[in-house]
Design a protein around this motif. Structure first.
Motif, PDB file in Angstrom:
ATOM      1  N   PHE A   1       2.173  65.305  70.816  1.00 44.54           N
ATOM      2  CA  PHE A   1       2.688  64.291  70.441  1.00 44.54           C
ATOM      3  C   PHE A   1       1.912  62.928  70.362  1.00 44.54           C
ATOM      4  O   PHE A   1       1.539  62.070  69.543  1.00 44.54           O
ATOM      5  CB  PHE A   1       3.970  63.747  71.083  1.00 44.54           C
ATOM      6  CG  PHE A   1       5.067  64.558  70.295  1.00 44.54           C
ATOM      7  CD1 PHE A   1       5.498  64.270  68.723  1.00 44.54           C
ATOM      8  CD2 PHE A   1       6.182  65.361  70.878  1.00 44.54           C
ATOM      9  CE1 PHE A   1       6.635  65.054  68.288  1.00 44.54           C
ATOM     10  CE2 PHE A   1       7.162  65.955  70.411  1.00 44.54           C
ATOM     11  CZ  PHE A   1       7.502  65.741  69.128  1.00 44.54           C
ATOM     12  N   MET A   2       1.165  62.642  71.688  1.00 48.24           N
ATOM     13  CA  MET A   2       0.310  61.741  71.995  1.00 48.24           C
ATOM     14  C   MET A   2      -1.019  61.892  71.010  1.00 48.24           C
ATOM     15  O   MET A   2      -1.479  60.940  70.595  1.00 48.24           O
ATOM     16  CB  MET A   2       0.091  61.597  73.419  1.00 48.24           C
ATOM     17  CG  MET A   2       1.297  61.165  74.172  1.00 48.24           C
ATOM     18  SD  MET A   2       0.824  61.020  75.939  1.00 48.24           S
ATOM     19  CE  MET A   2      -0.202  59.573  75.914  1.00 48.24           C
ATOM     20  N   TRP A   3      -1.500  63.204  70.888  1.00 47.93           N
ATOM     21  CA  TRP A   3      -2.550  63.333  70.165  1.00 47.93           C
ATOM     22  C   TRP A   3      -2.298  62.817  68.580  1.00 47.93           C
ATOM     23  O   TRP A   3      -2.941  62.392  67.954  1.00 47.93           O
ATOM     24  CB  TRP A   3      -3.161  64.649  70.272  1.00 47.93           C
ATOM     25  CG  TRP A   3      -4.150  65.090  69.365  1.00 47.93           C
ATOM     26  CD1 TRP A   3      -5.598  64.842  69.204  1.00 47.93           C
ATOM     27  CD2 TRP A   3      -4.098  65.840  68.159  1.00 47.93           C
ATOM     28  NE1 TRP A   3      -6.150  65.206  68.493  1.00 47.93           N
ATOM     29  CE2 TRP A   3      -5.409  65.709  67.582  1.00 47.93           C
ATOM     30  CE3 TRP A   3      -3.122  66.270  67.204  1.00 47.93           C
ATOM     31  CZ2 TRP A   3      -5.811  66.571  66.260  1.00 47.93           C
ATOM     32  CZ3 TRP A   3      -3.458  66.990  66.110  1.00 47.93           C
ATOM     33  CH2 TRP A   3      -4.647  67.003  65.536  1.00 47.93           C
ATOM     34  N   GLY A   4      -1.323  63.214  68.108  1.00 46.07           N
ATOM     35  CA  GLY A   4      -0.752  62.884  66.770  1.00 46.07           C
ATOM     36  C   GLY A   4      -0.514  61.484  66.583  1.00 46.07           C
ATOM     37  O   GLY A   4      -1.255  61.100  65.623  1.00 46.07           O
ATOM     38  N   GLU A   5      -0.119  60.720  67.417  1.00 46.81           N
ATOM     39  CA  GLU A   5      -0.122  59.495  67.296  1.00 46.81           C
ATOM     40  C   GLU A   5      -1.609  58.672  67.368  1.00 46.81           C
ATOM     41  O   GLU A   5      -1.850  57.724  66.745  1.00 46.81           O
ATOM     42  CB  GLU A   5       0.664  58.874  68.654  1.00 46.81           C
ATOM     43  CG  GLU A   5       2.350  59.120  68.286  1.00 46.81           C
ATOM     44  CD  GLU A   5       3.025  58.387  67.115  1.00 46.81           C
ATOM     45  OE1 GLU A   5       2.762  57.546  66.712  1.00 46.81           O
ATOM     46  OE2 GLU A   5       3.565  59.401  66.503  1.00 46.81           O
ATOM     47  N   TYR A   6      -2.227  59.380  68.504  1.00 50.25           N
ATOM     48  CA  TYR A   6      -3.584  58.822  68.425  1.00 50.25           C
ATOM     49  C   TYR A   6      -4.199  59.025  66.983  1.00 50.25           C
ATOM     50  O   TYR A   6      -5.026  58.006  66.514  1.00 50.25           O
ATOM     51  CB  TYR A   6      -4.299  59.456  69.543  1.00 50.25           C
ATOM     52  CG  TYR A   6      -5.922  58.968  69.591  1.00 50.25           C
ATOM     53  CD1 TYR A   6      -6.071  57.984  69.870  1.00 50.25           C
ATOM     54  CD2 TYR A   6      -6.754  59.972  68.914  1.00 50.25           C
ATOM     55  CE1 TYR A   6      -7.723  57.352  69.881  1.00 50.25           C
ATOM     56  CE2 TYR A   6      -8.067  59.669  68.959  1.00 50.25           C
ATOM     57  CZ  TYR A   6      -8.642  58.266  69.433  1.00 50.25           C
ATOM     58  OH  TYR A   6      -9.944  58.047  69.353  1.00 50.25           O
ATOM     59  N   GLN A   7      -4.229  60.183  66.504  1.00 49.77           N
ATOM     60  CA  GLN A   7      -4.761  60.385  65.059  1.00 49.77           C
ATOM     61  C   GLN A   7      -4.227  59.459  63.901  1.00 49.77           C
ATOM     62  O   GLN A   7      -5.112  58.662  63.166  1.00 49.77           O
ATOM     63  CB  GLN A   7      -4.727  61.747  64.731  1.00 49.77           C
ATOM     64  CG  GLN A   7      -5.358  62.702  65.560  1.00 49.77           C
ATOM     65  CD  GLN A   7      -6.961  62.687  65.426  1.00 49.77           C
ATOM     66  OE1 GLN A   7      -7.301  62.241  64.578  1.00 49.77           O
ATOM     67  NE2 GLN A   7      -7.686  62.690  66.561  1.00 49.77           N
ATOM     68  N   PHE A   8      -3.059  59.291  63.955  1.00 51.09           N
ATOM     69  CA  PHE A   8      -2.217  58.409  63.104  1.00 51.09           C
ATOM     70  C   PHE A   8      -2.850  56.952  63.276  1.00 51.09           C
ATOM     71  O   PHE A   8      -3.294  56.172  62.291  1.00 51.09           O
ATOM     72  CB  PHE A   8      -0.823  58.229  63.363  1.00 51.09           C
ATOM     73  CG  PHE A   8      -0.041  57.340  62.402  1.00 51.09           C
ATOM     74  CD1 PHE A   8       0.057  57.513  60.974  1.00 51.09           C
ATOM     75  CD2 PHE A   8       0.494  56.019  62.900  1.00 51.09           C
ATOM     76  CE1 PHE A   8       0.652  56.680  60.229  1.00 51.09           C
ATOM     77  CE2 PHE A   8       1.149  55.172  62.216  1.00 51.09           C
ATOM     78  CZ  PHE A   8       1.105  55.274  60.915  1.00 51.09           C
TER      79      PHE A   8
ATOM     80  N   THR B   1       1.804  57.978  56.127  1.00 48.24           N
ATOM     81  CA  THR B   1       3.031  57.818  56.946  1.00 48.24           C
ATOM     82  C   THR B   1       3.641  59.014  56.860  1.00 48.24           C
ATOM     83  O   THR B   1       4.359  59.534  57.520  1.00 48.24           O
ATOM     84  CB  THR B   1       3.663  56.608  56.467  1.00 48.24           C
ATOM     85  OG1 THR B   1       2.978  55.546  56.647  1.00 48.24           O
ATOM     86  CG2 THR B   1       5.021  56.258  57.130  1.00 48.24           C
ATOM     87  N   GLN B   2       3.628  59.443  55.526  1.00 48.39           N
ATOM     88  CA  GLN B   2       4.591  60.899  55.268  1.00 48.39           C
ATOM     89  C   GLN B   2       3.934  61.930  56.096  1.00 48.39           C
ATOM     90  O   GLN B   2       4.647  62.767  56.766  1.00 48.39           O
ATOM     91  CB  GLN B   2       4.432  61.366  53.730  1.00 48.39           C
ATOM     92  CG  GLN B   2       5.367  62.426  53.583  1.00 48.39           C
ATOM     93  CD  GLN B   2       6.644  62.204  53.787  1.00 48.39           C
ATOM     94  OE1 GLN B   2       7.523  61.244  53.569  1.00 48.39           O
ATOM     95  NE2 GLN B   2       7.461  63.293  54.365  1.00 48.39           N
ATOM     96  N   GLN B   3       2.721  62.123  56.265  1.00 42.33           N
ATOM     97  CA  GLN B   3       2.110  63.204  57.076  1.00 42.33           C
ATOM     98  C   GLN B   3       2.383  62.923  58.429  1.00 42.33           C
ATOM     99  O   GLN B   3       2.778  63.963  59.218  1.00 42.33           O
ATOM    100  CB  GLN B   3       0.828  63.103  56.852  1.00 42.33           C
ATOM    101  CG  GLN B   3       0.088  63.707  55.598  1.00 42.33           C
ATOM    102  CD  GLN B   3      -1.435  63.472  55.607  1.00 42.33           C
ATOM    103  OE1 GLN B   3      -2.146  62.850  56.401  1.00 42.33           O
ATOM    104  NE2 GLN B   3      -1.997  64.131  54.331  1.00 42.33           N
ATOM    105  N   ARG B   4       2.356  62.029  59.156  1.00 40.62           N
ATOM    106  CA  ARG B   4       2.949  61.475  60.448  1.00 40.62           C
ATOM    107  C   ARG B   4       4.314  61.734  60.525  1.00 40.62           C
ATOM    108  O   ARG B   4       4.439  62.591  61.644  1.00 40.62           O
ATOM    109  CB  ARG B   4       2.697  59.856  60.672  1.00 40.62           C
ATOM    110  CG  ARG B   4       3.198  59.698  62.126  1.00 40.62           C
ATOM    111  CD  ARG B   4       3.167  58.105  62.057  1.00 40.62           C
ATOM    112  NE  ARG B   4       3.552  57.678  63.451  1.00 40.62           N
ATOM    113  CZ  ARG B   4       4.287  56.647  63.840  1.00 40.62           C
ATOM    114  NH1 ARG B   4       4.442  55.748  63.048  1.00 40.62           N
ATOM    115  NH2 ARG B   4       4.604  56.461  65.094  1.00 40.62           N
TER     116      ARG B   4
END
Length: 147
Positions: A71-78, A104-107
C-alpha cells in the motif's frame, strides 16, 4: 481549607484511632497463605498446538506487513506520478485533465485490488485457522485420571 473541613478531618482521625484501639490483638494468629497451584507441563500435542498458533500469528503479522508495504509503495508511486504530472502541466506539455482522471482511477483500482486480496486471505484463511487453533489450545483439558 475551611474550619469545618478541618474539624471533619480531625474527628475522622480520632474515630479511626479509637476503632484501632478496640481490636483485640492477643488472640491473633499467624497465617501463611497456601501455595498457588502450578499446572503440569504441557503435553506434546499441547506444545505443538501452541507452536502452531504462534506460527499462524507470525504469518498473519508478516502478511500484514507485506500488504502495508505494498500500500505504501502504491501511494509513493501515485504521489510521484502526480508530481511529474503537475510539472508537465506547468510547462504546458500536458493540458488534458483526462490523464489525471486516469491516474486517479488507476490508484483506486490498485487500492481496491489489494484491499480485496487482504480481506480475502485474512477473513477466509488466516482468521478461521487461528480461531480453530486457539480453540484447540484453550479448549483442551486434562483429566487427572487420564495421566
Amino acid at each position: 481549607m475551611s474550619s469545618s473541613a478541618q474539624d471533619c478531618t480531625q474527628s475522622t482521625q480520632s474515630t479511626l484511632q479509637e476503632s484501632w484501639q478496640d481490636i483485640d490483638l492477643a488472640s491473633a494468629q499467624d497465617y501463611t497463605p497456601e501455595d498457588a497451584p502450578v499446572s503440569e507441563p504441557l503435553t506434546g500435542k499441547e506444545k505443538a498446538g501452541v507452536k502452531l498458533t504462534w506460527g499462524i500469528i507470525s504469518i498473519l503479522i508478516g502478511f500484514l506487513v507485506v500488504i502495508l508495504s505494498i500500500f505504501m509503495w502504491g501511494e509513493y508511486q501515485f504521489f510521484t506520478a502526480m508530481r511529474d504530472t503537475q510539472q508537465l502541466m506547468l510547462t504546458n506539455k500536458l493540458t488534458s485533465s483526462d490523464f489525471l482522471d486516469q491516474l486517479t482511477q488507476q490508484r483506486n483500482d490498485f487500492r481496491a485490488f489489494w484491499f480485496d486480496t487482504l480481506q480475502l486471505i485474512l477473513l477466509n484463511v488466516l482468521f478461521p485457522t487461528l480461531t480453530a487453533l486457539l480453540g484447540y489450545v484453550f479448549g483442551t483439558s486434562r483429566n487427572g485420571s487420564s495421566n
